[in-house]
Design a protein around this motif. Structure first.
Motif, PDB file in Angstrom:
ATOM      1  N   ARG A   1       2.337   1.847  -3.284  1.00 52.78           N
ATOM      2  CA  ARG A   1       1.327   2.308  -4.253  1.00 52.78           C
ATOM      3  C   ARG A   1       1.002   3.789  -3.998  1.00 52.78           C
ATOM      4  O   ARG A   1       0.913   4.587  -4.900  1.00 52.78           O
ATOM      5  CB  ARG A   1       0.072   1.460  -4.107  1.00 52.78           C
ATOM      6  CG  ARG A   1      -1.012   1.777  -5.110  1.00 52.78           C
ATOM      7  CD  ARG A   1      -2.148   0.768  -4.999  1.00 52.78           C
ATOM      8  NE  ARG A   1      -2.647   0.638  -3.639  1.00 52.78           N
ATOM      9  CZ  ARG A   1      -3.507   1.490  -3.095  1.00 52.78           C
ATOM     10  NH1 ARG A   1      -3.928   2.520  -3.784  1.00 52.78           N
ATOM     11  NH2 ARG A   1      -3.927   1.301  -1.857  1.00 52.78           N
ATOM     12  N   ARG A   2       0.857   4.059  -2.693  1.00 53.59           N
ATOM     13  CA  ARG A   2       0.533   5.458  -2.384  1.00 53.59           C
ATOM     14  C   ARG A   2       1.674   6.391  -2.793  1.00 53.59           C
ATOM     15  O   ARG A   2       1.458   7.503  -3.265  1.00 53.59           O
ATOM     16  CB  ARG A   2       0.246   5.588  -0.891  1.00 53.59           C
ATOM     17  CG  ARG A   2      -1.117   5.035  -0.503  1.00 53.59           C
ATOM     18  CD  ARG A   2      -1.500   5.510   0.874  1.00 53.59           C
ATOM     19  NE  ARG A   2      -0.676   4.935   1.918  1.00 53.59           N
ATOM     20  CZ  ARG A   2      -0.977   3.759   2.558  1.00 53.59           C
ATOM     21  NH1 ARG A   2      -2.073   3.118   2.236  1.00 53.59           N
ATOM     22  NH2 ARG A   2      -0.194   3.315   3.489  1.00 53.59           N
TER      23      ARG A   2
ATOM     24  N   ASN B   1       1.387   6.942  -6.358  1.00 47.81           N
ATOM     25  CA  ASN B   1       0.321   7.908  -6.671  1.00 47.81           C
ATOM     26  C   ASN B   1       0.752   9.340  -6.366  1.00 47.81           C
ATOM     27  O   ASN B   1       0.471  10.277  -7.108  1.00 47.81           O
ATOM     28  CB  ASN B   1      -0.938   7.569  -5.883  1.00 47.81           C
ATOM     29  CG  ASN B   1      -1.611   6.320  -6.430  1.00 47.81           C
ATOM     30  OD1 ASN B   1      -1.380   5.959  -7.586  1.00 47.81           O
ATOM     31  ND2 ASN B   1      -2.418   5.668  -5.611  1.00 47.81           N
TER      32      ASN B   1
ATOM     33  N   ALA C   1       1.187   6.696   5.572  1.00 50.91           N
ATOM     34  CA  ALA C   1       0.202   5.616   5.410  1.00 50.91           C
ATOM     35  C   ALA C   1      -0.980   5.839   6.321  1.00 50.91           C
ATOM     36  O   ALA C   1      -2.130   5.632   5.937  1.00 50.91           O
ATOM     37  CB  ALA C   1       0.868   4.279   5.715  1.00 50.91           C
TER      38      ALA C   1
ATOM     39  N   VAL D   1      -3.003   8.552   4.832  1.00 42.30           N
ATOM     40  CA  VAL D   1      -3.719   8.050   3.657  1.00 42.30           C
ATOM     41  C   VAL D   1      -4.885   7.188   4.109  1.00 42.30           C
ATOM     42  O   VAL D   1      -6.000   7.305   3.589  1.00 42.30           O
ATOM     43  CB  VAL D   1      -2.770   7.279   2.736  1.00 42.30           C
ATOM     44  CG1 VAL D   1      -3.557   6.563   1.637  1.00 42.30           C
ATOM     45  CG2 VAL D   1      -1.783   8.246   2.094  1.00 42.30           C
ATOM     46  N   ASP D   2      -4.609   6.295   5.154  1.00 39.19           N
ATOM     47  CA  ASP D   2      -5.680   5.441   5.662  1.00 39.19           C
ATOM     48  C   ASP D   2      -6.823   6.265   6.217  1.00 39.19           C
ATOM     49  O   ASP D   2      -7.982   5.951   6.036  1.00 39.19           O
ATOM     50  CB  ASP D   2      -5.138   4.516   6.764  1.00 39.19           C
ATOM     51  CG  ASP D   2      -4.278   3.420   6.160  1.00 39.19           C
ATOM     52  OD1 ASP D   2      -4.335   3.293   4.906  1.00 39.19           O
ATOM     53  OD2 ASP D   2      -3.558   2.745   6.913  1.00 39.19           O
TER      54      ASP D   2
ATOM     55  N   ASP E   1       0.828  -1.211   0.000  1.00 39.34           N
ATOM     56  CA  ASP E   1       0.000   0.000   0.000  1.00 39.34           C
ATOM     57  C   ASP E   1       0.854   1.249   0.000  1.00 39.34           C
ATOM     58  O   ASP E   1       0.595   2.228  -0.725  1.00 39.34           O
ATOM     59  CB  ASP E   1      -0.892   0.004   1.238  1.00 39.34           C
ATOM     60  CG  ASP E   1      -1.963  -1.095   1.159  1.00 39.34           C
ATOM     61  OD1 ASP E   1      -2.165  -1.579   0.016  1.00 39.34           O
ATOM     62  OD2 ASP E   1      -2.568  -1.380   2.177  1.00 39.34           O
TER      63      ASP E   1
ATOM     64  N   VAL F   1      -8.152   8.480   2.969  1.00 36.90           N
ATOM     65  CA  VAL F   1      -8.573   7.698   1.811  1.00 36.90           C
ATOM     66  C   VAL F   1      -9.426   6.509   2.254  1.00 36.90           C
ATOM     67  O   VAL F   1     -10.399   6.147   1.621  1.00 36.90           O
ATOM     68  CB  VAL F   1      -7.365   7.247   0.991  1.00 36.90           C
ATOM     69  CG1 VAL F   1      -7.798   6.380  -0.176  1.00 36.90           C
ATOM     70  CG2 VAL F   1      -6.596   8.454   0.493  1.00 36.90           C
TER      71      VAL F   1
ATOM     72  N   ARG G   1      -9.666   2.400   3.892  1.00 45.49           N
ATOM     73  CA  ARG G   1      -9.296   1.108   3.346  1.00 45.49           C
ATOM     74  C   ARG G   1     -10.585   0.330   3.138  1.00 45.49           C
ATOM     75  O   ARG G   1     -11.501   0.391   3.944  1.00 45.49           O
ATOM     76  CB  ARG G   1      -8.387   0.381   4.341  1.00 45.49           C
ATOM     77  CG  ARG G   1      -7.913  -0.947   3.858  1.00 45.49           C
ATOM     78  CD  ARG G   1      -7.196  -1.664   4.968  1.00 45.49           C
ATOM     79  NE  ARG G   1      -6.107  -0.894   5.522  1.00 45.49           N
ATOM     80  CZ  ARG G   1      -5.418  -1.287   6.584  1.00 45.49           C
ATOM     81  NH1 ARG G   1      -5.726  -2.399   7.212  1.00 45.49           N
ATOM     82  NH2 ARG G   1      -4.418  -0.600   7.036  1.00 45.49           N
TER      83      ARG G   1
END
Lengths: 690, 175
Positions: free
Chosen positions: A25-26, A29, B6, B9-10, A22, B13, B15
């Protein structure tokens, strides 16, 4: 000893957690986003710097730069002594940007009050401009400095100013017909303003001005340099012009004439010293609706007329050149009645028998002139008329010049000689007559009239107007004979005795051409009275031609005195030395005084000319004791040479003379020289040296 | 850092539930595996903190012979930089100030020229023959009588021929 936790992961027995994938991938992006952002930025930069470069430069320039017009004033016009006759004065014009006007009422109120305008009309114009979304409206052009200052102090939104120039003629109506005038766009519409429009007009330049946020300029660069108009210096002398206009005005008023014109010319180089026309106008005043424009016509060049007897000068000159006739040759004037192919020709006054040719001119015999014309012949007379410059323009740079009219010989009838020889059936202008008289004055050489002395664009060298090369028309002997015959005209027995000058010899010819009434189809009892004269005869310095249109009297009665007045003043202004002895003058004036006293026996309280002379002689007689010599014409300068300063001052004080002494020691030089006749008020300069 | 990103983003965005279930299942499978008895490493568990008391009271700074020169170099560099900066900016600043002054002077010049023309105009009007004649009339001046005016011939007139002055003076000196 502890075991480090990471040791449990050694060997890679655990699979890579999904979180790592992840994250990767992030990150990818994010990288793509960053790349896209960079591409957008780059694209925008390309758009700003390359695609729309010109547009943004233009927008920036409109904010930071201003194009300012550099004024190129119209050239000035001077007289020959450097006196300004026409000049352009910087003024402001008021305009409005209707789109920026916040309150129409306020703007209209202030503008109409300060500029003295019709408020209703201004409001109407302003509202119409706003409705049409026009960004420009002239309010008033060329306002006074006071009005501009008052408006500027108000700082009305939308009210703007533009620098312009306004043509002004500081001498008023002086030489108005020569100068002409300009229209509202400052373009010449008459006179020299029109004739030399291209040279007088300046070409404005432009200047790029960098401005700050307050629109204050801090740097400028000339883009197109201004090209100011050329300054024109005329041959006109404003003093002589003034005298000519004044004399003409008085003469026209005195004799109830319709109009008149005068030309004063230097016969040596053709310089026109004065050119006057009446009625006149003030070129500062614009043409009004319904105004009679005839006052703006330069009659001296634009109104040809039948010259009458002054034309006999050309007839007699041709006779001296082409026939055996001499001034003393006898001419039969048939007692005042003569018939030419059935046409009866008479004299203006009485009749003459057999008289010398010079008397034909002096007495202005029509029959005598016709007889002489017949002796010359049609072809020769026509040839001389053309050689004298009649029938074609003189070429001065004034618009509307008329060439006059001279019929070619094939159009002459049998009796035409009876008219042309004495100045009929031809038309001339006053300037052409002056040009003809100048030929006689200039020993037979024709010199084209010159109106422009020189031109000069500011910062550039002077462009002198060349004198046109002379063309010999008469032999020098013929010209001298003509001058002597012209002198007879103003001597007792002649027709122009009122043209006699004091202190100068002079000559001339009178002319009185009857005016033809085309409505009644007959000649009237009004005349084109003229006088064509030159002075001094020994070495002519000027030629003066006077024409009075519609005069009830003859030229010798009304035009000759005008010549006298103008010539007398012009010769004094030009400092032309007198060519007549003072004693002769005194004797002449004394005899004239005696005659006047014996005949008229009037008791005029004003001192006569002779009386004035006598006073001049008697006045300084008291100074005789101071060692001064008193003589005819004034006081003679004492001799200071060789004397010290104290003696010089005491003697001069005793004599009532003003002395300016320089240096020390004894007087070595003095001016005027000892024995010279002092003019009233003249100082004596004495130079002393060891 | 990657964890922080992360987490963010979590948070923002999110999951998907399937992903969360997969993750749980994976953890459970790993837990029940008989051979895999080791723990996963905790984040930052390899960072150890120790507290050690240090006595610096007896520490004396040793004089570094390079320090003064470094100091001077720094000063020189800073000065040079400042001079260069001023040198680069000063002309522009001066030019800007001079530009304002020049434009002001230009305006003044234009204004003076306008005034000059207006004064010349007024002067021309005042010395016009017409005006002078009016003044003369007021003062009762008259033109000189023709007989009282005498003009010397040009060649004898010193006023019109100044060269005669010198020649006359030399002649007088010789005498």
């Amino acid at each position: 000893m502890s075991t480090h936790p990471s040791a449990y992961f050694d060997g890679g027995c655990l699979p890579e957690p999904p979180a790592h994938k992840d994250a990767a991938r992030r990150l990818r992006n994010l990288a793509r986003l960053g790349f896209f952002w960079a591409v957008v930025i780059l694209g925008k930069l390309v758009h700003l710097q390359i695609v729309s470069h010109e547009e943004f430069v233009r927008l920036a320039a409109s904010q930071q730069q201003r194009t300012v017009e550099i004024a190129a004033p119209r050239g000035m016009i001077f007289d020959r002594e450097g006196q300004p006759l026409a000049m352009s004065l910087p003024v402001k014009s008021v305009l409005v940007n209707p789109l920026l006007v916040r309150d129409v009422s306020v703007v209209v109120e202030f503008l109409s009050r300060i500029l003295e305008l019709d408020a209703a009309q201004l409001r109407k114009n302003l509202e119409a401009a706003i409705a049409s979304k026009s960004g420009f409206l002239w309010v008033k052009r060329r306002v006074s400095p006071e009005q501009a200052a008052r408006l500027e102090s108000l700082k009305l939104a939308g009210v703007e100013f533009r620098d312009e120039t306004s043509r002004r003629y500081p001498k008023g109506a002086l030489a108005a017909h020569v100068l002409g005038s300009v229209d509202h766009e400052e373009k010449g519409n008459a006179g020299i303003e029109l004739g030399l429009q291209e040279e007088l007009e300046g070409i404005p330049g432009s200047l790029r001005l960098m401005t700050d946020v307050a629109r204050r300029g801090y740097e400028s660069r000339i883009e197109t340099p201004a090209l100011p108009g050329k300054n024109i210096t005329l041959t006109i002398d404003e003093r002589i012009q003034y005298v000519a206009e004044k004399a003409l005005h008085n003469a026209v008023a005195d004799c109830a004439c319709k109009s008149g014109s005068v030309v004063v010319m230097n016969p040596r180089n053709g310089d026109i010293l004065a050119m006057a026309s009446f009625p006149s106008f003030d070129p500062n005043e614009p043409v009004k609706d319904g105004e009679d424009l005839s006052a703006r016509l330069n009659l001296a060049i634009a109104a040809p007329f039948e010259p009458g007897s002054v034309f006999k000068v050309i007839t007699l000159s041709a006779a001296l050149e082409t026939t055996p006739l001499r001034p003393d040759s006898l001419i039969n004037c048939y007692g005042g009645k003569f018939s030419l192919f059935g046409r009866s020709i008479g004299e203006a006054k009485g009749g003459f028998g057999v008289i010398p040719m010079r008397a034909v001119l002096a007495k202005s015999s029509n029959i005598g002139a016709v007889q002489i014309g017949l002796a010359v012949g049609v072809k020769s007379l026509y040839d001389f008329i053309v050689r004298f410059g009649f029938g074609r323009k003189t070429g001065i740079p004034l618009p509307s010049e008329s060439p006059g009219k001279v019929h070619p010989p094939r159009e002459w009838t049998k009796t035409s000689m009876g008219s042309v020889a004495m100045g009929h059936e031809v038309t001339t202008t006053t300037l052409q007559l002056a040009q003809a008289a100048a030929i006689v004055a200039n020993n037979g050489v024709l010199v084209r009239p010159r109106l422009v002395l020189f031109k000069q664009r500011p910062g550039e060298p002077i462009e002198h107007e060349p004198v046109a090369p002379g063309v010999r028309v008469l032999r020098a002997e013929t010209a001298a004979l003509m001058r002597s015959m012209l002198e007879d005209v103003i001597l007792p027995g002649g027709t122009g005795t009122k043209a006699r000058l004091s202190g100068y010899s002079a000559g001339g010819k009178t002319g009185s051409a009857q005016i033809y009434d085309f409505k009644l189809n007959q000649y009237t009892h009004k005349y084109n009275a003229s006088f064509m004269g030159l002075a001094p005869l020994s070495n002519p310095a000027l030629v003066v031609v006077v024409t009075l249109n519609g005069s009830p009297k003859y030229g010798g009665e009304v035009a000759a005195p005008v010549f006298r007045e103008i010539a007398q003043a012009a010769l004094r202004i030009l400092e032309v030395p007198k060519d007549r002895p003072e004693t002769m003058l005194l004797a002449q004036e004394a005899s004239k005084q005696e005659q006047a006293e014996s005949t008229a026996k009037t008791s005029d309280s004003r001192p006569s000319e002779a009386g004035g002379e006598a006073a001049l002689i008697e006045g300084p007689s008291s100074l005789a004791g101071a060692g001064l010599v008193v003589t005819v014409g004034g006081v003679r300068a004492p001799n200071f040479l060789g004397k010290n300063l104290r003696t010089v001052l005491s003697e001069s004080a005793a004599a009532g003379l003003v002395v300016e002494a320089r240096g020390q020691g004894l007087a070595k030089f003095q001016r005027p020289a000892p024995g010279s006749i002092l003019q009233p008020g003249e100082r004596i300069y004495v130079q002393l040296a060891q | 850092m990657a964890t922080l990103v992360a987490t963010l983003v979590d948070r923002f965005v999110g999951r998907s539930k399937a992903e969360a279930a997969d993750r749980e299942a994976h953890l459970e499978r790993s837990f029940h595996k008989p051979v895999d008895c080791r723990l996963r490493a905790f984040p930052n568990e390899d960072v150890y903190f120790f507290v050690k008391v240090i006595d610096n009271s007896t520490v004396v700074r040793e004089a570094d012979p390079a320090t003064p020169s470094a100091c001077w170099k720094t000063i020189a560099a800073a000065t040079t930089g400042a001079v260069l900066l001023i040198g680069l900016l000063l002309p522009s600043a001066c030019r800007l100030i001079a530009g304002y002054e020049i434009e002001d002077l230009r305006k003044q010049r234009d204004l003076l020229l306008q005034q000059k023309v207006a004064l010349e105009m007024e002067e021309a009007r005042l010395v016009s023959p017409d005006h002078l004649a009016e003044l003369a009339q007021d003062q009762a001046f008259v033109d000189p009588d023709p007989k009282s005016v005498i003009h010397l011939p040009w060649k004898y007139n010193l006023a019109m021929n100044p060269s005669l002055w010198n020649s006359s003076l030399r002649a007088a000196e010789k005498q």
